[in-house]
Design a protein around this motif. Structure first.
Motif, PDB file in Angstrom:
ATOM      1  N   ASP A   1     -47.291  32.372   5.869  1.00  0.00           N
ATOM      2  CA  ASP A   1     -48.468  33.233   6.055  1.00  0.00           C
ATOM      3  C   ASP A   1     -49.018  33.106   7.467  1.00  0.00           C
ATOM      4  OD1 ASP A   1     -48.346  34.115   3.467  1.00  0.00           O
ATOM      5  OD2 ASP A   1     -49.595  32.475   2.714  1.00  0.00           O
TER       6      ASP A   1
ATOM      7  N   ASP B   1     -45.143  27.420   7.403  1.00  0.00           N
ATOM      8  CA  ASP B   1     -46.250  28.130   6.764  1.00  0.00           C
ATOM      9  C   ASP B   1     -46.024  29.614   7.068  1.00  0.00           C
ATOM     10  OD1 ASP B   1     -48.614  29.473   6.244  1.00  0.00           O
ATOM     11  OD2 ASP B   1     -49.894  27.793   6.861  1.00  0.00           O
TER      12      ASP B   1
ATOM     13  N   ARG C   1     -48.294  20.793  15.734  1.00  0.00           N
ATOM     14  CA  ARG C   1     -48.439  22.042  14.984  1.00  0.00           C
ATOM     15  C   ARG C   1     -48.122  23.178  15.942  1.00  0.00           C
ATOM     16  NH1 ARG C   1     -48.444  23.549   9.645  1.00  0.00           N
ATOM     17  NH2 ARG C   1     -49.732  25.399   9.314  1.00  0.00           N
TER      18      ARG C   1
END
Ligand code: FAD
Ligand code: MLT
Ligand code: ZN
Length: 457
Positions: free
Chosen positions: A104, A102, A211
């Motif tokens: 961003d 990801d 994550r």
């Protein structure tokens, strides 16, 4: 070692026959730890490929009362990843899903079996970096590094593995599947299960995905090796550099015994014409060339006897090799006792200078190597020439650590190796709280029941 006859059939129904291994020639490669000091026997190795399969296998384990040892890359150094009590090995290496970065958020979700090196590469391809790095990067897995809360060479800059973990998916010993991997930076909604699982060494849950927060890359770096007459002077310098050199990204200590061993074992060139009492490998990383800042900070240090500055990336890699190759070179002498300890910054120098004499007094035939992450207060005391079960030196070093206000594990964990000394680092109240958490999350004791905590009385 055996398991109830129906156990294997039930496990095969979950993972398929190709992934419930019982052939001893195959199983054997999962039974010995990286150091060779810890050797167990397993009735089977089970290799699930998804969170659902992990949950299915653990349900079968609970039903049949069979314990497992979760295993990732099997690079752990405290005997926690091998079946020392006849457990089934639960290998997580097939959980290799690595989602797209990801860009961003600067985050990525990785399966437990993804290697640290693969996370680093994926991050780099996306213009980010991963803040954890360690010499076992090609084999150590995301799940294993979470379970041990691995440290490594970048802790002084980015913190330990726990500091990178935003969320975890795991199957607990209760059978519950917990998954909270949205990656929100701010999320105060109760207990932080990822923190609990970091450093839990496979005793509370099987991590299936993580994550991870990424960090901005620092493409320019400068590396130098500093020589000192004494280890305490190198430790003082490491502490000083934490204050004076803002882009400091590593400060790694070793002594001449280790350097001589590594250069001889691998046929490498010595970095200086002379020999010194201690060496400090210093790296500084930034967006633009940090060489001048590194040079200025080194000039302001006291006690530096010689300096070798890497002029090219190849020379930087050669200096790093002298430090990172310690683990392998020491192992080649025979299975070492690896005592990974941490001391208050002010006590580390004296500790490093006292330990060799302490070891010599207790075991005159042993060899002692000290190296580690000096700026974190973390030194690895490696002792070779001891029998695998001779723990006299281990106990004496841990007592000295405790008396000096330190901890018996900085980054490798407790595992089987240090279990009997947990009381030197934790109070009775803390150990009882740990046991209560273990009882709540793994009531049937199917998850690594013989590591970290004392056996229940
Ligand atoms: P394993 O060795 O397979 O397992 C380690 C522990 O985690 C065991 O208790 C196991 O049961 C548990 N576990 C594994 N996977 C899971 C999972 N998915 N869910 C739940 N529990 C699990 N360590 C450092 O901290 N810093 C270093 O600098 C460092 N350098 C190293 C250099 C070398 C050359 C070597 C061989 C080791 C080094 N280590 C270092 C130790 C080791 O690499 C780390 O402890 C690493 O985190 C282990 O990862 P692994 O996947 O190999 O785990
Ligand atoms: C290291 O810092 O090199 C690792 O923790 C491995 C070891 O202690 O041998
Ligand atoms: Zn280390």
């Amino acid at each position: 070692v055996a398991v109830p006859p129906a156990f294997l059939a039930d496990v095969v129904a979950v993972v398929g026959p190709a992934h419930a291994l019982v052939d001893h020639g195959v199983v054997a490669s999962y039974e010995t730890d990286w150091t060779g000091r810890f050797v167990g026997r397993a009735p089977a190795v089970v290799r699930p490929s998804s969170t659902a399969e992990v949950a299915g296998v653990l349900a079968v384990c609970r039903e049949h009362g069979v314990a497992v040892v979760p295993q990732g890359g099997n690079t752990g150094l405290v005997g926690g990843s091998v079946p020392l009590h006849g457990e089934v090995v639960l290998s997580l290496r097939r959980l290799t899903a690595l989602q797209a970065v990801d860009v961003d958020a600067g985050q990525v979700t990785a399966g437990a079996g993804v290697s640290v090196a693969d996370v680093q590469s994926a991050a780099a391809r996306a213009g980010w970096a991963y803040g954890v790095d360690l010499a076992s990067r090609e084999s150590a897995t995301v799940g294993g590094t979470v379970a041990t809360n691995a440290g490594g060479i970048r802790v002084l800059r980015y913190g330990d593995t726990r500091a990178q973990v935003l969320g975890v998916e795991a199957v607990l010993g209760t059978g519950a599947v917990v998954s909270h991997t949205g990656g929100l930076l701010k999320d105060n909604t109760g207990y932080h299960l990822p923190s609990l699982l970091c450093g839990s060494e496979g005793t509370l849950g099987v991590v299936t995905a993580v994550r991870l927060a990424l960090v901005p890359p620092d493409p320019a770096r400068a590396v130098a090796l500093l020589a000192f007459d004494r280890p305490a002077a190198a430790v003082t310098a490491a502490n000083e550099l934490r204050r004076t050199l803002r882009p400091l990204s590593a400060a790694e200590l070793f002594t001449d015994d280790g350097l001589s061993l590594v250069t001889r074992h691998f046929g490498l060139a010595r970095p200086f014409p002379g020999s010194y009492g201690a060496y400090l490998l210093v790296e500084s990383s930034a967006a633009s060339d940090p060489t001048d800042e590194l040079a200025a900070a080194v000039r302001s240090l006291g006690g530096v006897a010689d300096v070798a500055v890497a002029g090219t990336p190849g020379q930087a890699a050669a200096l790093w090799r002298l430090r990172e190759a310690h683990t392998e070179a020491i192992n080649a002498l025979g299975a070492p006792h690896k005592l990974d300890v941490t001391l208050p910054a002010a006590a580390l120098g004296e500790f490093v200078e006292r330990v060799p004499g302490l070891v010599r007094g207790l075991a005159p035939g042993a060899r002692c190597f000290l190296f580690g992450h000096a700026a974190d207060g973390n030194v690895h005391v490696n002792v070779t020439g001891l029998g695998p079960d001779d723990e006299t030196v281990d106990g004496a070093v841990f007592e000295l650590v405790a008396a000096s206000g330190g901890s018996i594990s900085a980054e490798h964990g407790i595992g089987a190796a240090k279990r009997r000394w947990l009381h030197l680092a934790r109070t009775d109240a803390e150990i009882a709280t740990f046991a209560a958490i273990k009882g709540a999350l793994d009531p049937d004791r199917v998850l690594n029941p013989h590591v970290l905590l004392p056996e229940p009385s």
